[in-house]
Design a protein around this motif. Structure first.
Motif, PDB file in Angstrom:
ATOM      1  N   VAL A 255       6.154  25.000   9.296  1.00 27.90           N
ATOM      2  CA  VAL A 255       5.055  25.031   8.343  1.00 27.90           C
ATOM      3  C   VAL A 255       5.579  25.401   6.951  1.00 27.90           C
ATOM      4  N   LEU A 256       6.614  26.225   6.898  1.00 25.84           N
ATOM      5  CA  LEU A 256       7.223  26.542   5.596  1.00 25.84           C
ATOM      6  C   LEU A 256       7.922  25.304   5.028  1.00 25.84           C
ATOM      7  N   TYR A 257       8.554  24.569   5.910  1.00 27.26           N
ATOM      8  CA  TYR A 257       9.185  23.347   5.419  1.00 27.26           C
ATOM      9  C   TYR A 257       8.131  22.374   4.886  1.00 27.26           C
ATOM     10  N   ARG A 258       7.095  22.169   5.664  1.00 27.92           N
ATOM     11  CA  ARG A 258       6.065  21.203   5.245  1.00 27.92           C
ATOM     12  C   ARG A 258       5.405  21.601   3.939  1.00 27.92           C
ATOM     13  N   ALA A 259       5.351  22.923   3.682  1.00 32.93           N
ATOM     14  CA  ALA A 259       4.798  23.403   2.411  1.00 32.93           C
ATOM     15  C   ALA A 259       5.872  23.424   1.322  1.00 32.93           C
ATOM     16  N   ARG A 260       7.113  23.100   1.704  1.00 30.53           N
ATOM     17  CA  ARG A 260       8.257  23.147   0.783  1.00 30.53           C
ATOM     18  C   ARG A 260       8.397  24.548   0.186  1.00 30.53           C
ATOM     19  N   LEU A 261       8.130  25.550   1.023  1.00 32.69           N
ATOM     20  CA  LEU A 261       8.181  26.934   0.559  1.00 32.69           C
ATOM     21  C   LEU A 261       9.466  27.606   1.025  1.00 32.69           C
ATOM     22  N   ASP A 262      10.124  28.270   0.125  1.00 32.31           N
ATOM     23  CA  ASP A 262      11.314  29.049   0.453  1.00 32.31           C
ATOM     24  C   ASP A 262      10.909  30.254   1.303  1.00 32.31           C
ATOM     25  N   PRO A 263      11.468  30.350   2.513  1.00 28.82           N
ATOM     26  CA  PRO A 263      11.080  31.447   3.403  1.00 28.82           C
ATOM     27  C   PRO A 263      11.346  32.827   2.819  1.00 28.82           C
ATOM     28  N   PHE A 264      12.267  32.902   1.841  1.00 29.53           N
ATOM     29  CA  PHE A 264      12.630  34.207   1.293  1.00 29.53           C
ATOM     30  C   PHE A 264      11.764  34.612   0.109  1.00 29.53           C
ATOM     31  N   ARG A 265      10.853  33.759  -0.267  1.00 29.75           N
ATOM     32  CA  ARG A 265       9.921  34.162  -1.325  1.00 29.75           C
ATOM     33  C   ARG A 265       9.139  35.385  -0.881  1.00 29.75           C
ATOM     34  N   PRO A 266       9.076  36.413  -1.738  1.00 32.42           N
ATOM     35  CA  PRO A 266       8.237  37.567  -1.378  1.00 32.42           C
ATOM     36  C   PRO A 266       6.798  37.115  -1.162  1.00 32.42           C
ATOM     37  N   GLY A 267       6.180  37.656  -0.124  1.00 31.60           N
ATOM     38  CA  GLY A 267       4.801  37.265   0.158  1.00 31.60           C
ATOM     39  C   GLY A 267       3.905  37.421  -1.058  1.00 31.60           C
ATOM     40  N   SER A 268       4.125  38.495  -1.805  1.00 35.39           N
ATOM     41  CA  SER A 268       3.259  38.789  -2.950  1.00 35.39           C
ATOM     42  C   SER A 268       3.397  37.750  -4.049  1.00 35.39           C
ATOM     43  N   SER A 269       4.458  36.938  -4.018  1.00 33.17           N
ATOM     44  CA  SER A 269       4.655  35.962  -5.088  1.00 33.17           C
ATOM     45  C   SER A 269       4.180  34.569  -4.702  1.00 33.17           C
TER      46      SER A 269
END
Length: 366
Positions: A255-269
């Motif tokens: 799901v992180l890949y599909r969102a193209r989201l870096d897994p290490f991004r702080p949740g708050s950001s």
DNA sequence: AGTACATGTTCAT
DNA sequence: TGAACCTGTACTT
């Protein structure tokens, strides 16, 4: 382990197969003898899933009041290796096995959909055949009782392996092996377990699909707030069952890949809209997982015909059903370390996050 | 035969 | 952060 979709399938399977029946409950292995005695001879009222937690309600057989005092709840968590296997008298159509991905006790992506959408009912193995011939169509088949009369003289197969609990009903038995948790609770104790969980995308999606009022427990805003409350990497937040219930290591990575989201991004950001999109994607993917028994996250255009090369683990029991997505084409990143990203071609990375291997593409995920 | 591995969680350090 | 726990399978010797 079975992620949340598997446990929801199990809840449906147990309800469809046993609800309203007085069950014989035993612990062939012996480690649950006390708990089995508390349930033996009771009526299975229904089973439900919250995230990866399975609850099976038992009421007295003698017309008890069904008041909370009369209800005993079997709580099961499969952990990493747990599984249920089923065998029946041939009068019922039922799952064969749901749980950890193994040959005998394997959930596969090659299955017919769950009850209600099954084209051809598949009878259960009668349990008197050799393991090979009893395997029938591989994997996890929907169930539906198709005959009311139990087959006379049917005897369930002997328990195979370390069976913690055996439920025996009119048509079938269900054997539980290797759970990390198996205990009898009061309804209020069961509720306390649920209250520690975050919202469950499958429950939310089920309510939306049924047009019924969703439980506030499963409101996505709780997920969004929980992720953003912490500077912990979003890839770790997704594995926390108090943040979102039912997500495991595959759904997290995919799901992180599909969102193209870096897994290490702080949740708050992570922007609220992005987390909303992640939730919506989880609902869609996990409902599909409940329906088919398989996790498939790749878009058709991103699947390489003929699969990928290289040495990565593929699931058992795969590729048997025409039209099924091959196991090595189902994921963008999970278990694809070193293989080229399906979108950009750069090698997929693994790093340990929250104690588990997290796969990602450093180029696509920012 | 032995060993590594698995879609998980909890408790100790 | 690491170890323990629940068990069966597939691979290696």
């Amino acid at each position: 382990m079975p992620e949340g979709h598997t446990v929801h399938r199990l809840a449906r399977a147990l309800t469809d197969l046993f609800a309203g029946q007085r069950l014989t409950v035993t612990s062939p292995q012996g480690r649950f003898a006390g708990g089995a005695a508390l349930l033996d001879g009771r009526v299975l009222a229904g089973a439900s899933a919250w995230g990866k937690q399975l609850f099976v309600d038992f009421v007295p057989a003698d017309g008890g009041t069904r008041a909370p005092d009369d209800v005993r709840v079997l709580r099961v968590h499969l952990g990493l290796y747990g599984a249920w296997t089923f065998a029946g008298d041939g009068s019922a159509v039922v799952v064969q096995a749901i749980g950890a991905p193994r040959r005998r006790i394997g959930e596969t992506e090659t299955l017919p959909p769950v009850a209600g959408a099954l084209d051809e009912p598949v009878p259960l193995p009668r349990g008197d055949e050799s393991p090979a011939s009893a395997s029938g169509p591989e994997g996890d088949v929907a169930l539906e009782v198709v005959a009311d009369a139990p087959v006379p003289d049917w005897q369930p197969p002997a328990p195979r392996g370390a069976v913690r609990v055996r439920l025996r009903g009119v048509h079938a038995v269900a054997d539980l092996t290797a759970p990390t948790t198996c205990e009898v609770l009061t309804p209020s104790e069961a509720r306390a377990v649920v209250e520690r969980l975050g919202p469950d995308p499958i429950r939310w999606g089920d309510a939306a699909r049924a047009g019924t009022e969703p439980d506030p427990h499963d409101d996505p805003q709780r997920f969004v707030d929980a992720v953003r409350r912490s500077r912990t990497p979003v890839g770790a937040r997704l594995m926390d069952q108090s943040v979102v219930a039912g997500v495991g290591n595959i759904y997290r990575a995919e799901v992180l890949y599909r969102a193209r989201l870096d897994p290490f991004r702080p949740g708050s950001s992570v922007p609220v809209e992005d987390l909303r999109a992640v939730w919506d994607d989880l609902v869609e993917l996990m409902l599909d997982g409940v329906r088919t028994g398989a996790i498939v996250t790749t878009l058709p255009e991103d699947r390489v015909p003929g699969g990928t090369t290289g040495r990565h683990r593929v699931r058992q029991n795969s590729d048997a059903v025409p039209g099924a997505v091959p196991s090595d084409a189902s994921f963008y990143v999970y278990h694809r370390e070193g293989l080229p990203c399906r979108v950009c071609g750069n090698p997929v990375l693994v790093r340990e996050v929250a104690g588990r291997n997290l796969y990602s593409c450093a180029t696509c995920q920012r």
